[in-house]
Each structure stands twice: as C-alpha cells, then as structure tokens.
Design a protein around this motif. Structure first.
Motif, PDB file in Angstrom:
ATOM      1  N   HIS A 220       0.990  -1.144   0.112  1.00 58.21           N
ATOM      2  CA  HIS A 220       0.024   0.080   0.154  1.00 58.21           C
ATOM      3  C   HIS A 220       0.851   1.251   0.033  1.00 58.21           C
ATOM      4  N   GLU A 221       1.858   1.117   0.830  1.00 57.38           N
ATOM      5  CA  GLU A 221       2.814   2.344   1.133  1.00 57.38           C
ATOM      6  C   GLU A 221       3.562   2.610  -0.485  1.00 57.38           C
ATOM      7  N   LEU A 222       3.949   1.444  -1.237  1.00 55.92           N
ATOM      8  CA  LEU A 222       4.649   1.639  -2.449  1.00 55.92           C
ATOM      9  C   LEU A 222       3.643   2.114  -3.366  1.00 55.92           C
ATOM     10  N   LYS A 223       2.519   1.528  -3.486  1.00 55.73           N
ATOM     11  CA  LYS A 223       1.539   1.996  -4.674  1.00 55.73           C
ATOM     12  C   LYS A 223       1.021   3.218  -4.617  1.00 55.73           C
ATOM     13  N   THR A 224       1.091   3.608  -3.509  1.00 53.15           N
ATOM     14  CA  THR A 224       0.682   5.305  -3.389  1.00 53.15           C
ATOM     15  C   THR A 224       1.424   6.145  -4.081  1.00 53.15           C
ATOM     16  N   PRO A 225       2.848   6.095  -3.954  1.00 56.04           N
ATOM     17  CA  PRO A 225       3.698   7.005  -4.541  1.00 56.04           C
ATOM     18  C   PRO A 225       3.799   6.818  -5.939  1.00 56.04           C
ATOM     19  N   ILE A 226       3.752   5.489  -6.364  1.00 53.93           N
ATOM     20  CA  ILE A 226       3.723   5.249  -7.662  1.00 53.93           C
ATOM     21  C   ILE A 226       2.518   5.740  -8.420  1.00 53.93           C
ATOM     22  N   THR A 227       1.389   5.485  -7.781  1.00 52.71           N
ATOM     23  CA  THR A 227       0.221   6.198  -8.523  1.00 52.71           C
ATOM     24  C   THR A 227       0.367   7.499  -8.607  1.00 52.71           C
ATOM     25  N   LYS A 228       0.816   8.092  -7.324  1.00 54.30           N
ATOM     26  CA  LYS A 228       0.902   9.738  -7.748  1.00 54.30           C
ATOM     27  C   LYS A 228       2.107   9.994  -8.685  1.00 54.30           C
ATOM     28  N   GLY A 229       3.025   9.390  -8.555  1.00 51.89           N
ATOM     29  CA  GLY A 229       4.189   9.474  -9.732  1.00 51.89           C
ATOM     30  C   GLY A 229       3.574   9.307 -11.090  1.00 51.89           C
ATOM     31  N   ARG A 230       2.705   8.286 -11.474  1.00 51.62           N
ATOM     32  CA  ARG A 230       2.316   8.225 -12.774  1.00 51.62           C
ATOM     33  C   ARG A 230       1.270   9.209 -13.167  1.00 51.62           C
ATOM     34  N   LEU A 231       0.351   9.685 -12.100  1.00 49.63           N
ATOM     35  CA  LEU A 231      -0.578  10.956 -12.448  1.00 49.63           C
ATOM     36  C   LEU A 231       0.123  11.987 -12.873  1.00 49.63           C
ATOM     37  N   VAL A 232       1.414  12.315 -11.971  1.00 47.15           N
ATOM     38  CA  VAL A 232       2.263  13.583 -12.318  1.00 47.15           C
ATOM     39  C   VAL A 232       2.930  13.178 -13.738  1.00 47.15           C
ATOM     40  N   ALA A 233       3.398  12.063 -14.014  1.00 53.07           N
ATOM     41  CA  ALA A 233       3.997  11.751 -15.637  1.00 53.07           C
ATOM     42  C   ALA A 233       2.944  12.030 -16.510  1.00 53.07           C
ATOM     43  N   GLU A 234       1.744  11.461 -16.312  1.00 54.72           N
ATOM     44  CA  GLU A 234       0.803  11.969 -17.316  1.00 54.72           C
ATOM     45  C   GLU A 234       0.532  13.323 -17.685  1.00 54.72           C
ATOM     46  N   MET A 235       0.713  14.197 -16.460  1.00 56.03           N
ATOM     47  CA  MET A 235       0.506  15.674 -16.881  1.00 56.03           C
ATOM     48  C   MET A 235       1.599  16.255 -17.369  1.00 56.03           C
ATOM     49  N   MET A 236       2.676  15.636 -17.613  1.00 58.44           N
ATOM     50  CA  MET A 236       3.952  16.026 -18.225  1.00 58.44           C
ATOM     51  C   MET A 236       3.667  16.143 -19.795  1.00 58.44           C
ATOM     52  N   SER A 237       4.211  16.998 -20.319  1.00 57.23           N
ATOM     53  CA  SER A 237       4.202  17.339 -21.807  1.00 57.23           C
ATOM     54  C   SER A 237       4.654  16.139 -22.576  1.00 57.23           C
ATOM     55  N   GLN A 238       4.169  15.851 -23.767  1.00 51.03           N
ATOM     56  CA  GLN A 238       4.701  14.858 -24.491  1.00 51.03           C
ATOM     57  C   GLN A 238       6.235  14.853 -24.902  1.00 51.03           C
ATOM     58  N   GLY A 239       6.829  13.679 -24.875  1.00 50.71           N
ATOM     59  CA  GLY A 239       8.139  13.549 -25.011  1.00 50.71           C
ATOM     60  C   GLY A 239       8.739  12.188 -24.297  1.00 50.71           C
ATOM     61  N   LYS A 240      10.080  12.228 -24.804  1.00 50.18           N
ATOM     62  CA  LYS A 240      10.765  10.872 -24.349  1.00 50.18           C
ATOM     63  C   LYS A 240      10.557  10.785 -22.596  1.00 50.18           C
ATOM     64  N   SER A 241      10.621  11.894 -21.935  1.00 52.36           N
ATOM     65  CA  SER A 241      10.828  11.962 -20.533  1.00 52.36           C
ATOM     66  C   SER A 241       9.518  11.511 -19.923  1.00 52.36           C
ATOM     67  N   LYS A 242       8.490  11.989 -20.617  1.00 52.16           N
ATOM     68  CA  LYS A 242       7.113  11.197 -20.114  1.00 52.16           C
ATOM     69  C   LYS A 242       6.877   9.746 -20.353  1.00 52.16           C
ATOM     70  N   GLU A 243       7.308   9.199 -21.606  1.00 50.24           N
ATOM     71  CA  GLU A 243       7.369   7.866 -21.834  1.00 50.24           C
ATOM     72  C   GLU A 243       8.079   7.055 -20.808  1.00 50.24           C
ATOM     73  N   ARG A 244       9.271   7.702 -20.731  1.00 54.59           N
ATOM     74  CA  ARG A 244      10.217   6.842 -19.886  1.00 54.59           C
ATOM     75  C   ARG A 244       9.624   6.822 -18.562  1.00 54.59           C
ATOM     76  N   PHE A 245       9.179   7.903 -17.956  1.00 54.31           N
ATOM     77  CA  PHE A 245       8.559   7.954 -16.448  1.00 54.31           C
ATOM     78  C   PHE A 245       7.572   7.015 -16.389  1.00 54.31           C
ATOM     79  N   ILE A 246       6.453   6.965 -17.397  1.00 54.81           N
ATOM     80  CA  ILE A 246       5.208   6.104 -17.319  1.00 54.81           C
ATOM     81  C   ILE A 246       5.761   4.789 -17.474  1.00 54.81           C
ATOM     82  N   SER A 247       6.610   4.292 -18.210  1.00 55.41           N
ATOM     83  CA  SER A 247       7.354   3.033 -18.372  1.00 55.41           C
ATOM     84  C   SER A 247       7.914   2.596 -17.000  1.00 55.41           C
TER      85      SER A 247
END
Length: 413
Positions: A220-247
């Motif tokens: 639970h503690e791990l999934k929470t920051p992962i989910t938040k991190g993925r939401l932040v990554a989705e809000m990033m502008s398109q590019g290799k960095s976004k794809e890399r973070f989502i991956s």
C-alpha cells in the motif's frame, strides 16, 4: 492410507502371532492325542491281559487283584446297559489271540473294554477316561486368541489419534491452517505430539498473519507514491521523458504485483481460486501485462484449450516467459506453440550458459546484470509447481525453447 502404514504393519504382526498360536495349539492337541492314546493302550493292554489270564485260570484271584488294583475300571453288571453298549457302541480297536478277544469301545463319550474268553463276555468301564481333555485345550486356545484380539483392538485404539493427527497435518500441508484442530485427547505421547503440533500451527498462523499485514502495508505504501508519480507523469508534456517515466512506474507496479504473486505461491498458504480459462484469454492478458506489441508474439495452436488454473497467476507465468523471450531474443520476437502436451516458448538467441535449475533461483544475475532473469523464471517455476506442471528447457537450431510440460493435467474437456 499407504500400504506400508503402521496400522497394516501392526495388523500383520498380530495376524502372524494368531496363526503361530493356532499352529502351536494344533500341534499340542495332536501331540497330546498321540501321547494319551499310548497311555490308554498300555493301560488297556495290562487290564485285558490280567482279566484274560484270570478268566483262563492262569493266575489266582489275589494275583489278579494285585495286577489291576491301580486301574479304576469296574465291571458293568447292569444287563440293560451291557446290551446298549454292545449294540450301540463304536469299536475303536479290536485284538484277538489264543486265549480270547479284547475290544476298546466308545459309548456316550466313555471308553469301555470288552473282554471275551470262550463264552464269557466281560465289559469294563474306564472311569479315568477324560472325554473333556481336548475341550480344555480348545478353551485355553480360545482364551489366548481372545486376549490377543483384545490386545490388537487396544493397540489400534491407542493409535487411532494418529489418523486424526495425520488429517490435521495434511490440512497444514495443503495450507488450510484455519481448519487445523487440536486432536489431543489424553496424556500419552501421541497426545503430546498433537498438542505440540497444534501449538506450532498457532505460532505459524500468527507469523503468517503478521507477514500478510506487513506485506499489505508495504504494498500500500509503495503503490501510493507510484500512483501519484504516474499521475504526475501523465500531466507532463509529450516527449521521451514522459514515456520513460510512465514506463518506469508501470514496471514498478508490475514488479509489486509479481512480488505479491511470489509470496502467495511460495507460501502455499493462500487458497488458489482455480477456474476454467481459455488459453487465448490467458495469452491476451499476458501480452497486455507485458505491454508488448502483437507483432512481437506469434501463437501456433491446434485449438483453443480450456485450462483449470488460477487465472491471474498463470497469466503472470506466461507474461514472464513472453517478457524474457523478447528481451533476450535476437529479433525481439517470440513464438508460442501450444499442444495438448505442452506450451513451448521459442525465441532466437544464444543458449543459456548454465543449467535451467540455476536460473529458476530467485535474484540470479547473469554475466550481464542488465540481462539477468532475476525473479522471472523463479516465479514461473513456482506457479507451474502449484499447477502440477514442470518448466523444462532445450536449445535447438539457434532457438531457446522453454516448455510448460504435463499440460494434460490441467486441460479440461
């Protein structure tokens, strides 16, 4: 119950003991009959000889009485009884000589001695004859046999808790800790073992519950920051960095799910919810989890088999094989061949440097840590073991071939 169980061993021992005692008593009866027959023949011979000599006038009355004083064989004087004995008795043995004839008669479980000299017939009754002699031996045998049988029943009764304990141990081996009961019922050694076993089960249940709680909290503690991190990554502008973070976040989430599967499979505690699943559905789900393109996975099968498996875990096993096959292949493609015997995963590349058993250990790193099998094959091996399948490997014509063997065990019509 196995053929070599302690209950069969004890039954065999008591059966052999009973047969041995029976044979011993049969021999004793036969021996006693022969010995008693010799005693009777010697006595009747002496009595008959003394009577014939006396009836023939060869010895005096005093000599006759001296020769027969040790034998309690009075003459039958009742004429009616004499007639019945002569008419209805069974002749056991009869002998004749110059001075007369003697015969041993059996009438109403008594022995009589018939002595004939000329026209004189004398009938003597053997008052010392024991018609009940062999009945006593039979009664003794029955008593010994009954005692042996009661001892057998008592031993089985004392060992009966072993069967109850065995059932509880089987529940424990199957992971059904919640239904394990305390079968201790006394103060003997078996009850003490049962009590100790139940105490150990309680300790394991407590540790298991603590572990589950710990893992749930960690995930639970791990999934929470992962989910938040993925939401932040989705809000990033398109590019290799976004794809890399989502991956990266997808990979972390997949790793957590696989670790949960490892814990469930290797603990053998959590129940498995097996269902009938089509192989096509399993392959499709595995490809989705592995996040690979359809062009990278080729499937060759004769029909869409139905498998009795735990869907989620089996999909993870197939996903790991797809993931490893593509990752370590020269052309980043994998072929899956499905038959009623096995599932084969073929990928072009170099052969494994070590035997398969080396790679199904957890956290194994190859020469290149970036291309290690890590937990992948370890998870696959444990999932297959829970399905009564086996992971095998061979290398042919430049292809690495991983095989799920014994597929018939889980195919349903």
């Amino acid at each position: 119950m196995k053929r070599s169980s302690i209950f069969i061993t004890i039954t065999t021992i008591f059966a052999l003991a009973f047969i041995s005692i029976f044979m011993a008593f049969m021999w004793l009866i036969d021996y006693d009959k022969q010995n008693y027959a010799r005693e009777l023949n010697a006595k009747y011979s002496n009595v008959a000889q003394a009577n014939l000599f006396y009836m023939s006038g060869l010895i005096s009355e005093s000599d006759f009485r001296a020769n027969t004083k040790n034998f309690d064989m009075p003459e039958v004087t009742n004429q009616s009884l004499r007639d019945k004995i002569l008419a209805d008795s069974i002749v056991i043995e009869e002998l004749s000589d110059e001075i007369g004839t003697i015969a041993i008669l059996l009438y109403e479980k008594n022995h009589y001695l018939k002595i004939v000299h000329l026209d004189e017939v004398k009938i003597l009754r053997d008052k010392e004859f024991q018609p009940y002699r062999y009945e006593i031996i039979k009664i003794i045998f029955a008593f010994v046999a009954l005692t042996l049988f009661l001892a057998y029943v008592f031993v089985l009764y004392k060992l009966k808790p072993l069967r109850r304990l065995k059932r509880q141990i089987k529940k424990f081996a199957d992971g059904d800790l919640e239904n394990v009961k305390n079968v201790s019922s006394g103060n003997d050694e078996i009850s003490e073992v049962s009590e100790a076993f139940y105490d150990a089960v309680l300790q394991i249940k407590m540790l298991n519950n603590s572990r589950h709680l710990f893992l749930r909290n960690i995930m639970h503690e791990l999934k929470t920051p992962i989910t938040k991190g993925r939401l932040v990554a989705e809000m990033m502008s398109q590019g290799k960095s976004k794809e890399r973070f989502i991956s990266i976040f997808n990979k972390l989430e997949s790793l957590i799910n696989e670790l949960a599967a490892v814990e469930q499979i290797t603990s053998k505690i959590a129940p498995q919810n097996k269902t009938i699943c089509f192989i096509d559905d399993i392959i499709d789900e595995a490809k989705d989890i592995a996040m690979v393109e359809n062009e990278q996975v080729f499937v060759k099968k004769s029909e869409n088999y139905k498998l009795n498996v735990e869907f989620k875990n089996f999909c993870i096993a197939v996903k790991n094989m797809i993931d490893n096959g593509i990752k370590y292949s020269d052309d980043r493609r994998i072929l899956i061949e499905i038959s009623d015997e096995s599932i084969k995963f073929l990928s072009k590349g170099e052969a494994l440097k070590q035997d398969l058993i080396y790679y199904i250990q957890p956290f194994i790193k190859g020469e290149n840590s970036q291309k290690s099998f890590g937990l992948g094959l370890y998870i696959v091996s444990n999932i297959l073991a829970s399905c009564e399948l086996k992971l095998a490997y061979e290398y042919k014509n430049g292809y690495n071939i991983f095989i799920f063997e014994n597929l018939k065990a889980i195919i349903k019509a």
